[in-house]
Motif scaffolding. Structure first.
Motif, PDB file in Angstrom:
ATOM      1  N   PHE A  85       0.827  -1.205   0.000  1.00 24.67           N
ATOM      2  CA  PHE A  85       0.000   0.000   0.000  1.00 24.67           C
ATOM      3  C   PHE A  85       0.868   1.265   0.000  1.00 24.67           C
ATOM      4  CE2 PHE A  85      -3.263  -3.013   1.376  1.00 24.67           C
ATOM      5  CZ  PHE A  85      -4.353  -2.578   0.634  1.00 24.67           C
ATOM      6  N   ASP A  86       2.053   1.177   0.555  1.00 25.76           N
ATOM      7  CA  ASP A  86       2.962   2.324   0.519  1.00 25.76           C
ATOM      8  C   ASP A  86       3.420   2.617  -0.904  1.00 25.76           C
ATOM      9  OD1 ASP A  86       2.823   2.573   3.271  1.00 25.76           O
ATOM     10  OD2 ASP A  86       4.581   1.305   3.622  1.00 25.76           O
ATOM     11  N   HIS A  87       3.468   1.588  -1.723  1.00 23.57           N
ATOM     12  CA  HIS A  87       3.949   1.730  -3.098  1.00 23.57           C
ATOM     13  C   HIS A  87       2.812   1.746  -4.118  1.00 23.57           C
ATOM     14  CE1 HIS A  87       7.816  -0.333  -1.457  1.00 23.57           C
ATOM     15  NE2 HIS A  87       7.824   0.972  -1.222  1.00 23.57           N
ATOM     16  N   GLN A  88       1.569   1.831  -3.663  1.00 20.48           N
ATOM     17  CA  GLN A  88       0.459   1.840  -4.611  1.00 20.48           C
ATOM     18  C   GLN A  88       0.541   3.056  -5.530  1.00 20.48           C
ATOM     19  OE1 GLN A  88      -3.211   1.948  -2.405  1.00 20.48           O
ATOM     20  NE2 GLN A  88      -2.891   4.004  -1.613  1.00 20.48           N
ATOM     21  N   VAL A  89       0.027   2.880  -6.747  1.00 14.77           N
ATOM     22  CA  VAL A  89       0.057   3.930  -7.763  1.00 14.77           C
ATOM     23  C   VAL A  89      -1.374   4.365  -8.055  1.00 14.77           C
ATOM     24  CG1 VAL A  89       0.704   4.517 -10.135  1.00 14.77           C
ATOM     25  CG2 VAL A  89       2.161   2.979  -8.775  1.00 14.77           C
ATOM     26  N   GLN A  90      -1.618   5.665  -7.992  1.00 11.92           N
ATOM     27  CA  GLN A  90      -2.948   6.179  -8.328  1.00 11.92           C
ATOM     28  C   GLN A  90      -3.054   6.340  -9.836  1.00 11.92           C
ATOM     29  OE1 GLN A  90      -4.779   9.407  -5.923  1.00 11.92           O
ATOM     30  NE2 GLN A  90      -5.058  10.466  -7.870  1.00 11.92           N
ATOM     31  N   LEU A  91      -4.083   5.720 -10.410  1.00 10.29           N
ATOM     32  CA  LEU A  91      -4.270   5.752 -11.858  1.00 10.29           C
ATOM     33  C   LEU A  91      -5.381   6.698 -12.289  1.00 10.29           C
ATOM     34  CD1 LEU A  91      -3.997   1.905 -12.548  1.00 10.29           C
ATOM     35  CD2 LEU A  91      -2.187   3.626 -12.686  1.00 10.29           C
ATOM     36  N   ILE A  92      -6.426   6.801 -11.489  1.00  6.84           N
ATOM     37  CA  ILE A  92      -7.565   7.666 -11.815  1.00  6.84           C
ATOM     38  C   ILE A  92      -8.043   8.337 -10.541  1.00  6.84           C
ATOM     39  CG2 ILE A  92      -9.988   7.728 -12.559  1.00  6.84           C
ATOM     40  CD1 ILE A  92      -9.420   5.441 -14.438  1.00  6.84           C
ATOM     41  N   ASP A  93      -8.341   9.606 -10.641  1.00  6.86           N
ATOM     42  CA  ASP A  93      -9.017  10.331  -9.559  1.00  6.86           C
ATOM     43  C   ASP A  93     -10.187  11.068 -10.208  1.00  6.86           C
ATOM     44  OD1 ASP A  93      -9.776  11.512  -7.225  1.00  6.86           O
ATOM     45  OD2 ASP A  93      -8.114  12.948  -7.146  1.00  6.86           O
ATOM     46  N   HIS A  94     -11.356  10.457 -10.139  1.00  5.51           N
ATOM     47  CA  HIS A  94     -12.527  10.969 -10.863  1.00  5.51           C
ATOM     48  C   HIS A  94     -13.567  11.492  -9.883  1.00  5.51           C
ATOM     49  CE1 HIS A  94     -15.979  11.137 -13.598  1.00  5.51           C
ATOM     50  NE2 HIS A  94     -16.645  10.463 -12.680  1.00  5.51           N
ATOM     51  N   ALA A  95     -13.995  12.719 -10.099  1.00  2.00           N
ATOM     52  CA  ALA A  95     -15.108  13.299  -9.351  1.00  2.00           C
ATOM     53  C   ALA A  95     -16.286  13.480 -10.305  1.00  2.00           C
ATOM     54  CB  ALA A  95     -14.713  14.646  -8.752  1.00  2.00           C
ATOM     55  N   ASN A  96     -17.500  13.210  -9.804  1.00  2.00           N
ATOM     56  CA  ASN A  96     -18.659  13.321 -10.690  1.00  2.00           C
ATOM     57  C   ASN A  96     -18.776  14.736 -11.264  1.00  2.00           C
ATOM     58  OD1 ASN A  96     -20.162  13.281  -7.628  1.00  2.00           O
ATOM     59  ND2 ASN A  96     -20.597  15.055  -8.905  1.00  2.00           N
ATOM     60  N   LEU A  97     -19.353  14.804 -12.456  1.00  2.00           N
ATOM     61  CA  LEU A  97     -19.437  16.064 -13.180  1.00  2.00           C
ATOM     62  C   LEU A  97     -20.442  17.017 -12.524  1.00  2.00           C
ATOM     63  CD1 LEU A  97     -19.409  14.678 -16.823  1.00  2.00           C
ATOM     64  CD2 LEU A  97     -17.477  15.465 -15.436  1.00  2.00           C
ATOM     65  N   LYS A  98     -20.174  18.315 -12.695  1.00  8.62           N
ATOM     66  CA  LYS A  98     -21.041  19.359 -12.151  1.00  8.62           C
ATOM     67  C   LYS A  98     -21.653  20.178 -13.301  1.00  8.62           C
ATOM     68  CE  LYS A  98     -19.654  18.728  -7.794  1.00  8.62           C
ATOM     69  NZ  LYS A  98     -18.617  17.709  -8.001  1.00  8.62           N
ATOM     70  N   LYS A  99     -22.721  20.880 -12.985  1.00 10.68           N
ATOM     71  CA  LYS A  99     -23.315  21.799 -13.947  1.00 10.68           C
ATOM     72  C   LYS A  99     -22.451  23.058 -14.056  1.00 10.68           C
ATOM     73  CE  LYS A  99     -28.047  20.069 -13.503  1.00 10.68           C
ATOM     74  NZ  LYS A  99     -29.470  20.398 -13.283  1.00 10.68           N
ATOM     75  N   GLU A 100     -22.892  24.000 -14.875  1.00  7.89           N
ATOM     76  CA  GLU A 100     -22.065  25.172 -15.157  1.00  7.89           C
ATOM     77  C   GLU A 100     -21.726  25.992 -13.917  1.00  7.89           C
ATOM     78  OE1 GLU A 100     -23.875  27.476 -18.209  1.00  7.89           O
ATOM     79  OE2 GLU A 100     -23.565  25.957 -19.771  1.00  7.89           O
ATOM     80  N   ASP A 101     -22.564  25.887 -12.880  1.00  9.15           N
ATOM     81  CA  ASP A 101     -22.268  26.668 -11.666  1.00  9.15           C
ATOM     82  C   ASP A 101     -21.101  26.088 -10.871  1.00  9.15           C
ATOM     83  OD1 ASP A 101     -23.321  24.399 -10.486  1.00  9.15           O
ATOM     84  OD2 ASP A 101     -25.119  25.379  -9.727  1.00  9.15           O
ATOM     85  N   GLY A 102     -20.637  24.888 -11.275  1.00 10.19           N
ATOM     86  CA  GLY A 102     -19.502  24.267 -10.606  1.00 10.19           C
ATOM     87  C   GLY A 102     -19.815  23.624  -9.279  1.00 10.19           C
ATOM     88  N   LYS A 103     -21.098  23.628  -8.874  1.00 14.37           N
ATOM     89  CA  LYS A 103     -21.488  23.080  -7.579  1.00 14.37           C
ATOM     90  C   LYS A 103     -22.544  21.986  -7.686  1.00 14.37           C
ATOM     91  CE  LYS A 103     -20.677  27.515  -5.217  1.00 14.37           C
ATOM     92  NZ  LYS A 103     -21.311  28.579  -4.391  1.00 14.37           N
ATOM     93  N   THR A 104     -23.490  22.165  -8.610  1.00 11.59           N
ATOM     94  CA  THR A 104     -24.645  21.276  -8.704  1.00 11.59           C
ATOM     95  C   THR A 104     -24.308  20.013  -9.479  1.00 11.59           C
ATOM     96  OG1 THR A 104     -26.117  23.199  -8.685  1.00 11.59           O
ATOM     97  CG2 THR A 104     -27.060  21.102  -9.403  1.00 11.59           C
ATOM     98  N   PHE A 105     -24.631  18.860  -8.916  1.00 13.74           N
ATOM     99  CA  PHE A 105     -24.415  17.578  -9.593  1.00 13.74           C
ATOM    100  C   PHE A 105     -25.112  17.582 -10.945  1.00 13.74           C
ATOM    101  CE2 PHE A 105     -26.161  13.093  -9.998  1.00 13.74           C
ATOM    102  CZ  PHE A 105     -25.015  12.595 -10.612  1.00 13.74           C
ATOM    103  N   ILE A 106     -24.426  17.126 -11.968  1.00 17.21           N
ATOM    104  CA  ILE A 106     -24.942  17.198 -13.326  1.00 17.21           C
ATOM    105  C   ILE A 106     -26.206  16.353 -13.519  1.00 17.21           C
ATOM    106  CG2 ILE A 106     -23.576  15.268 -14.235  1.00 17.21           C
ATOM    107  CD1 ILE A 106     -23.145  16.985 -16.765  1.00 17.21           C
ATOM    108  N   GLY A 107     -26.395  15.326 -12.688  1.00 14.89           N
ATOM    109  CA  GLY A 107     -27.576  14.474 -12.813  1.00 14.89           C
ATOM    110  C   GLY A 107     -28.693  14.824 -11.849  1.00 14.89           C
ATOM    111  N   ALA A 108     -28.623  16.004 -11.242  1.00 18.99           N
ATOM    112  CA  ALA A 108     -29.652  16.414 -10.276  1.00 18.99           C
ATOM    113  C   ALA A 108     -31.025  16.390 -10.923  1.00 18.99           C
ATOM    114  CB  ALA A 108     -29.351  17.805  -9.751  1.00 18.99           C
TER     115      ALA A 108
END
Length: 342
Positions: free
Chosen positions: A154-177
């Motif tokens: 675990f000390d040597h693990q490699v991060q491959l993806i860091d994905h956050a769900n998409l937001k609407k144009e306001d940058g705050k609201t979940f795109i699937g709201a």
């Protein structure tokens, strides 16, 4: 035989009916194939399953393990890897443990992770939601590490993806709201030292008549259910063998892992309180890009939702009643005429 059938004018639904039935020569009497068969490299029974599986254990100089962590809020979710369900969560609260993906990776190359979000209809505190809320959160982080490094992996693990769900144009609201369902797919390249049978060599079940496919799948599910109800350990052990071997190889299991897996299988036979339920109230589902079929509970009851139509109840050590679900994915290898267990 398969090539001749494909070249005729039969409908695919007629084809499946023909494939799964054989006529007795000279009598005209139909003898049905067992609805689920196996193609094991040797004869497998409950008596030798463990020793045969142990011979399938493989060790590699480097054993890449791929896994994800999920951070979510105000949603239930499902995770599919290469269009095969890997994890589902229809509970309140968060999940801290990693979700391992290797069992759904057949070989090196491009892989896809799909998450499906649903409204959190029930909560321990406060009312549930009927649609995904503006504050829905779903973050997915993919890592890899060497499974052989049991000390500092675990000390040597490699991060491959860091994905956050998409937001609407306001940058705050979940795109699937406001939606009752939201789906998104991310891809990554995996490098694994093994190659297990892939679904590329399976029949595309999506081309079959849904009614015929459902009839044959239900027949197969009842057949498998009855093996458990009738304590037929030998046939059960033979049918699940190849599925178990795929897991042994892809998860780099050792002798202890294999023994524990065998004990889990025998739970359904050896626990005197376990009673398998009738198969009913189900929905036919296709996965694996149309190559896998299964029956899932159609109920929205969170105790059953998304669960396999093969399930049973048993008494716990404290006297409470618990449920276990036996996930069963079926496919038809090209050139064969019956289901096998994936």
């Amino acid at each position: 035989m398969g090539k001749n059938y494909y070249s005729t004018n039969f409908s695919f639904s007629m084809l499946l009916t023909i494939m799964l039935e054989i006529s007795c020569v000279g009598t005209g009497e139909k003898i049905a194939h067992p609805p689920i068969t196996e193609s094991n490299p040797t004869t497998v029974s409950v008596g030798n399953a463990l020793s045969v599986k142990e011979k399938m254990i493989k060790h590699f100089p480097i054993q890449p393990l791929y896994y994800i962590y999920i951070d979510h809020e105000q949603c239930f979710f499902e995770i599919l890897v290469n269009d095969i369900p890997a994890f589902q969560y229809f509970q309140d609260g968060g999940i801290m443990s990693p979700i391992t993906l290797n069992n759904y990776i057949a070989k090196s190359g491009k892989q896809k992770i799909t998450y499906r979000l649903y409204p959190q209809t029930e909560r321990e505190h406060g009312e549930g939601f009927q649609q995904l809320t503006p504050f829905t959160r779903f973050n997915l982080t993919l890592f890899s590490r060497d499974n052989r490094d049991t000390v500092a992996g675990f000390d040597h693990q490699v991060q491959l993806i860091d994905h956050a769900n998409l937001k609407k144009e306001d940058g705050k609201t979940f795109i699937g709201a406001g939606l009752p369902y939201y789906e998104y797919t991310v891809t990554f390249d995996a490098s694994v030292p093994y190659e297990v049978p892939a679904l590329a060599n399976a029949t595309d079940l999506s081309k079959l008549s849904k009614d015929v496919l459902e009839e044959k799948t239900l027949e197969a599910y009842n057949y498998f259910r009855d093996l458990i109800a009738n304590k037929n350990k030998d046939v059960y052990s033979a049918l699940v063998f190849n599925s178990d071997v795929r897991q042994i190889v892809s998860l780099y299991q050792d002798e202890n892992d294999v023994r524990e897996g065998g004990n889990e299988d025998m739970f359904y036979f050896d626990n005197p309180t376990f009673k398998v339920e009738p198969i009913k109230d189900f929905t036919l589902k296709l996965y694996g890009d149309g190559k896998l079929v299964c029956l899932e509970h159609s109920s929205l009851d969170l105790r059953l939702r998304g669960g396999s139509a093969i399930w049973g109840k048993y008494k716990g050590d404290t006297g409470g009643t618990f449920a276990r679900f036996l996930r069963l994915y079926l496919y038809i290898p090209k050139g064969k005429d019956s289901f096998e267990i994936w």
